[in-house]
Scaffold this motif. Structure first.
Motif, PDB file in Angstrom:
ATOM      1  N   SER A 222      35.181  36.452  43.470  1.00 33.76           N
ATOM      2  CA  SER A 222      34.110  36.363  44.473  1.00 33.76           C
ATOM      3  C   SER A 222      33.019  37.384  44.193  1.00 33.76           C
ATOM      4  CB  SER A 222      34.683  36.574  45.872  1.00 33.76           C
ATOM      5  OG  SER A 222      35.631  35.568  46.162  1.00 33.76           O
ATOM      6  N   ILE A 223      33.414  38.588  43.785  1.00 34.43           N
ATOM      7  CA  ILE A 223      32.420  39.613  43.422  1.00 34.43           C
ATOM      8  C   ILE A 223      31.590  39.139  42.236  1.00 34.43           C
ATOM      9  CG2 ILE A 223      32.162  41.933  42.439  1.00 34.43           C
ATOM     10  CD1 ILE A 223      34.578  42.763  44.188  1.00 34.43           C
TER      11      ILE A 223
ATOM     12  N   ILE B 111      39.343  38.254  45.042  1.00 31.95           N
ATOM     13  CA  ILE B 111      38.404  39.353  45.311  1.00 31.95           C
ATOM     14  C   ILE B 111      37.444  39.538  44.136  1.00 31.95           C
ATOM     15  CG2 ILE B 111      38.229  41.860  45.623  1.00 31.95           C
ATOM     16  CD1 ILE B 111      40.934  41.634  47.197  1.00 31.95           C
ATOM     17  N   PHE B 112      37.989  39.691  42.930  1.00 25.94           N
ATOM     18  CA  PHE B 112      37.131  39.955  41.772  1.00 25.94           C
ATOM     19  C   PHE B 112      36.310  38.726  41.370  1.00 25.94           C
ATOM     20  CE2 PHE B 112      39.936  43.593  41.447  1.00 25.94           C
ATOM     21  CZ  PHE B 112      39.024  44.602  41.151  1.00 25.94           C
TER      22      PHE B 112
ATOM     23  N   ASN C 266      37.672  40.691  35.676  1.00 23.50           N
ATOM     24  CA  ASN C 266      37.937  39.385  36.272  1.00 23.50           C
ATOM     25  C   ASN C 266      38.737  38.504  35.307  1.00 23.50           C
ATOM     26  OD1 ASN C 266      37.597  37.353  38.323  1.00 23.50           O
ATOM     27  ND2 ASN C 266      36.042  36.433  37.025  1.00 23.50           N
TER      28      ASN C 266
ATOM     29  N   SER D  66      27.486  38.476  42.541  1.00 25.41           N
ATOM     30  CA  SER D  66      26.601  39.452  41.910  1.00 25.41           C
ATOM     31  C   SER D  66      25.141  38.999  41.793  1.00 25.41           C
ATOM     32  CB  SER D  66      27.151  39.879  40.553  1.00 25.41           C
ATOM     33  OG  SER D  66      27.229  38.793  39.676  1.00 25.41           O
TER      34      SER D  66
END
Length: 195
Positions: free
Chosen positions: A92-93, A89-90, A2, A97
């Motif tokens: 938000s991941i 995307i990353f 990220n 988590s």
């Protein structure tokens, strides 16, 4: 991953005038790099090889992204869009988590596995970056950090809701003990415990 993608996003060849994004994530890369090096030095051999494999995959992915963006997209708008979408995307991941821990908190009705300060910092980080993104009108920074703010707020609400139902651990101090065998006579064993 990220932090590396955000660093690439902040470069002038991708998204001009993103000095803050570049410097913060550059500092983050140095700190995370030091952590990873220390972890790899002290990790067990199997874990070390697994982590080096994961790092190699991440490096290959980022190298492919960099090459693809620099060779395939020739304007700042296209580069910003491609890298920005990956960052959304990353990011938000990363913010999503803790959802697994939030599920555990609800199931167990205990915040034992969800540290308060981590939840607080997650919320504050999302707020700060969302504020910055709204000032700069950068949708790619706004989306993951708005999600981070919402997820952080939900974590804090859960923490305060289930805090009282969490069993408190006593502050018992266990003293070290040394066992010595004094004598063995007629099948009896004498044990002395020294504190």
């Amino acid at each position: 991953m990220n932090c590396l993608l955000w660093f690439f996003y902040g470069l002038p060849i991708v998204h001009p005038n993103s000095t803050l994004v570049l410097t913060i994530n550059g500092i983050g890369l140095v700190i995370e790099g030091a952590y990873i090096i220390i972890f790899i030095i002290y990790a067990a051999k199997n874990t070390r090889w697994k982590m080096l494999g994961v790092l190699a995959l991440e490096a290959a992915f980022v190298a492919a992204v960099v090459a693809g963006v620099l060779l395939g997209a020739h304007t700042h708008e296209k580069r910003s869009m491609i890298v920005g979408i990956l960052c959304v995307i990353f990011g938000s991941i990363m913010y999503a988590s803790p959802l697994t821990i939030m599920g555990k908190v609800i199931r167990t009705k205990s915040v034992e596995y969800m540290p308060f300060f981590l939840s607080l910092v997650n919320f504050l980080n999302g707020c700060c970056w969302m504020g910055y993104a709204l000032i700069k009108f950068d949708i790619y920074i706004t989306i993951p950090n708005a999600l981070g703010t919402i997820f952080g707020l939900i974590q804090l609400i859960l923490y305060f809701y289930y805090y009282r139902s969490t069993p408190k651990k006593g502050k018992n101090v266990e003293l070290p003990t040394v066992l010595t065998i004094n004598a063995v006579t007629s099948g009896n064993v004498s044990v002395t415990i020294e504190n």
